[in-house]
Design a protein around this motif. Structure first.
Motif, PDB file in Angstrom:
ATOM      1  N   ALA A 105       0.827  -1.202   0.000  1.00 28.41           N
ATOM      2  CA  ALA A 105       0.000   0.000   0.000  1.00 28.41           C
ATOM      3  C   ALA A 105       0.865   1.257   0.000  1.00 28.41           C
ATOM      4  CB  ALA A 105      -0.936  -0.006   1.207  1.00 28.41           C
ATOM      5  N   GLN A 106       1.934   1.270   0.776  1.00 26.36           N
ATOM      6  CA  GLN A 106       2.828   2.434   0.814  1.00 26.36           C
ATOM      7  C   GLN A 106       3.492   2.664  -0.531  1.00 26.36           C
ATOM      8  OE1 GLN A 106       5.360   1.396   4.166  1.00 26.36           O
ATOM      9  NE2 GLN A 106       4.280   2.837   5.496  1.00 26.36           N
ATOM     10  N   TYR A 119     -14.123   8.060 -15.018  1.00 23.95           N
ATOM     11  CA  TYR A 119     -12.710   8.128 -14.624  1.00 23.95           C
ATOM     12  C   TYR A 119     -12.449   7.252 -13.400  1.00 23.95           C
ATOM     13  CZ  TYR A 119     -13.596  11.269 -10.626  1.00 23.95           C
ATOM     14  OH  TYR A 119     -14.008  11.799  -9.441  1.00 23.95           O
ATOM     15  N   ILE A 120     -13.487   6.972 -12.610  1.00 24.99           N
ATOM     16  CA  ILE A 120     -13.326   6.057 -11.476  1.00 24.99           C
ATOM     17  C   ILE A 120     -13.430   4.612 -11.951  1.00 24.99           C
ATOM     18  CG2 ILE A 120     -14.356   5.242  -9.311  1.00 24.99           C
ATOM     19  CD1 ILE A 120     -15.132   8.063  -8.654  1.00 24.99           C
ATOM     20  N   LYS A 121     -14.446   4.317 -12.748  1.00 27.93           N
ATOM     21  CA  LYS A 121     -14.631   2.935 -13.207  1.00 27.93           C
ATOM     22  C   LYS A 121     -13.454   2.464 -14.058  1.00 27.93           C
ATOM     23  CE  LYS A 121     -18.837   3.695 -14.858  1.00 27.93           C
ATOM     24  NZ  LYS A 121     -20.166   3.445 -15.462  1.00 27.93           N
ATOM     25  N   ASN A 122     -12.829   3.359 -14.811  1.00 23.01           N
ATOM     26  CA  ASN A 122     -11.740   2.958 -15.710  1.00 23.01           C
ATOM     27  C   ASN A 122     -10.467   2.554 -14.970  1.00 23.01           C
ATOM     28  OD1 ASN A 122     -13.390   3.435 -17.895  1.00 23.01           O
ATOM     29  ND2 ASN A 122     -12.625   5.528 -18.240  1.00 23.01           N
ATOM     30  N   GLN A 123     -10.264   3.024 -13.752  1.00 22.49           N
ATOM     31  CA  GLN A 123      -9.051   2.678 -13.008  1.00 22.49           C
ATOM     32  C   GLN A 123      -9.360   2.075 -11.630  1.00 22.49           C
ATOM     33  OE1 GLN A 123      -6.733   6.253 -12.007  1.00 22.49           O
ATOM     34  NE2 GLN A 123      -8.490   7.519 -12.563  1.00 22.49           N
ATOM     35  N   MET A 124     -10.549   1.548 -11.473  1.00 26.82           N
ATOM     36  CA  MET A 124     -10.986   1.077 -10.165  1.00 26.82           C
ATOM     37  C   MET A 124     -10.423  -0.313  -9.845  1.00 26.82           C
ATOM     38  SD  MET A 124     -14.906   0.858  -8.724  1.00 26.82           S
ATOM     39  CE  MET A 124     -15.371  -0.500  -9.801  1.00 26.82           C
ATOM     40  N   TRP A 125      -9.997  -0.488  -8.595  1.00 24.16           N
ATOM     41  CA  TRP A 125      -9.627  -1.773  -8.027  1.00 24.16           C
ATOM     42  C   TRP A 125     -10.791  -2.260  -7.176  1.00 24.16           C
ATOM     43  CZ3 TRP A 125      -4.436  -4.136  -7.283  1.00 24.16           C
ATOM     44  CH2 TRP A 125      -3.468  -3.576  -8.133  1.00 24.16           C
ATOM     45  N   ASN A 174       1.307   7.080  -6.518  1.00 27.68           N
ATOM     46  CA  ASN A 174       0.091   7.876  -6.746  1.00 27.68           C
ATOM     47  C   ASN A 174      -0.595   8.089  -5.403  1.00 27.68           C
ATOM     48  OD1 ASN A 174      -2.298   9.073  -7.518  1.00 27.68           O
ATOM     49  ND2 ASN A 174      -3.104   7.284  -8.600  1.00 27.68           N
ATOM     50  N   GLU A 175      -0.515   9.284  -4.873  1.00 28.64           N
ATOM     51  CA  GLU A 175      -1.060   9.546  -3.547  1.00 28.64           C
ATOM     52  C   GLU A 175      -2.576   9.394  -3.494  1.00 28.64           C
ATOM     53  OE1 GLU A 175      -1.338  14.435  -3.949  1.00 28.64           O
ATOM     54  OE2 GLU A 175       0.082  13.510  -2.545  1.00 28.64           O
ATOM     55  N   ASP A 176      -3.247   9.403  -4.659  1.00 28.68           N
ATOM     56  CA  ASP A 176      -4.701   9.218  -4.700  1.00 28.68           C
ATOM     57  C   ASP A 176      -5.095   7.782  -5.009  1.00 28.68           C
ATOM     58  OD1 ASP A 176      -5.192  11.906  -4.179  1.00 28.68           O
ATOM     59  OD2 ASP A 176      -5.068  12.444  -6.299  1.00 28.68           O
TER      60      ASP A 176
END
Length: 324
Positions: free
Chosen positions: A138-139, A237-243, A145-147
């Motif tokens: 996680a770190q 933009y959220i769905k395209n890079q969502m985990w 990417n801080e976000d």
């Protein structure tokens, strides 16, 4: 009521003549001294006990607790807290002979705060290493990417029972007269609801209520048929890079579910034997446990138990589907 020494002495003589029967002595004393104040049997019992203990009829001097919060008392209070952080203000007051108000004042001045316990699942030996590995991963993600974690959809299932819970410590019912409020908390016919929910960015996803027991096949059907609908309102933009994060419960671990996740979230799902492993027994690492479910249950259980349909409505009302 304070009596004179002469009155107290007479009472002792009467008690002795009545063979220490204080109930009889109170009647005899009233007949023998009609012009005096007449003590009840309880007062005579206290007098008898004091006389047997001290050999005197005189009232005992009341020992006052220390009220001066000097440096010595403040140090003693601080040491008591350091030696036993679970000690109560009442125990400190009793042990040191210092007023409770002075003890509380000292605790506040020294910036001690009465923190509440947090309940956690028991960790087994291998869990510590897994938690460290996940936190290091996680770190690294945050360093790039801080976000990053704004795009992780944290998910969890929670069970809502019919009777819920009633915290009588914090429950009040205001009225001009005692309404004798009764809260029913035992039922012959109980039921429960299995509820799924999620949080990503500042969006709350769900809820989704499962019918019956959640199995691997039930959860797979949910991922195929219901999950796309629940995240439909998310910005692209959220769905395209969502985990997607799962906690590794048995329904999440079935082979069909893991295959579906690998095909639809290639390299971007967190869970048991996933591309990124989720450390088991780690509710403190997900906002679902330390934020969402506690908030929702506080709203849902804020009223008396109701029919199942009403609880479903409360769950949906508490889970605002737009923003957390």
């Amino acid at each position: 009521m304070n009596y004179t020494v002469q009155e107290l002495t007479s009472m002792i003589y009467v008690i002795g003549s009545c063979e220490e029967n204080c109930f009889l002595a109170s009647r005899v004393y009233a007949q023998r001294f009609p012009e005096r104040r007449h003590p009840d049997s309880r007062s005579l019992e206290n007098l008898r006990e004091r006389f047997n203990r001290t050999g005197s009829v005189a009232y005992e001097k009341q020992t006052r607790t220390k009220t001066v919060l000097n440096e010595e008392n403040a140090l003693a209070i601080s040491l008591a807290i350091v030696e036993n952080p679970r000690i109560s203000v009442r125990d400190i007051s009793r042990d040191l002979g210092i007023k409770k108000s002075s003890v509380s004042k000292c605790i506040k001045q020294n910036k001690f705060h009465p923190y509440h316990f947090q309940l956690h699942q028991e960790l087994i030996e291998n869990d510590f290493e897994r938690r460290i590995i996940f936190c290091q991963w996680a770190q690294n993600q945050i360093a790039e990417n801080e976000d990053f974690f704004k795009f992780v959809l944290f998910t969890d299932e929670c069970t809502f029972h019919r009777n819920g819970f009633v915290n009588r410590h914090n429950f009040h019912y205001y009225d001009t007269q005692n309404p004798h409020v009764v809260e029913v908390n035992h039922y012959q016919h109980n039921w429960s609801l299995n509820v799924w929910g999620g949080i990503v960015h500042n969006f709350v996803i769900g809820p989704h209520i499962f019918e019956g027991r959640v199995t691997g096949q039930v959860f797979l059907n949910f991922l195929i048929n219901d999950f796309p609908r629940l995240i439909h309102h998310l910005p692209d933009y959220i769905k395209n890079q969502m985990w997607l994060q799962l906690d590794g419960a048995p329904p999440h671990f079935s082979a069909n579910v893991r295959q579906h996740l690998t095909e639809n979230f290639p390299g971007q799902w967190i869970g048991r034997q996933g591309p990124t492993g989720w450390p088991p027994r780690s509710p403190d690492l997900t906002p679902m446990d330390y934020f969402l479910w506690g908030t929702v249950k506080s709203d849902v259980y804020s009223y008396a138990a109701t029919p199942q349909e009403d609880m479903v409505q409360r769950i949906f009302s508490a889970n605002n589907p737009c923003y957390a």
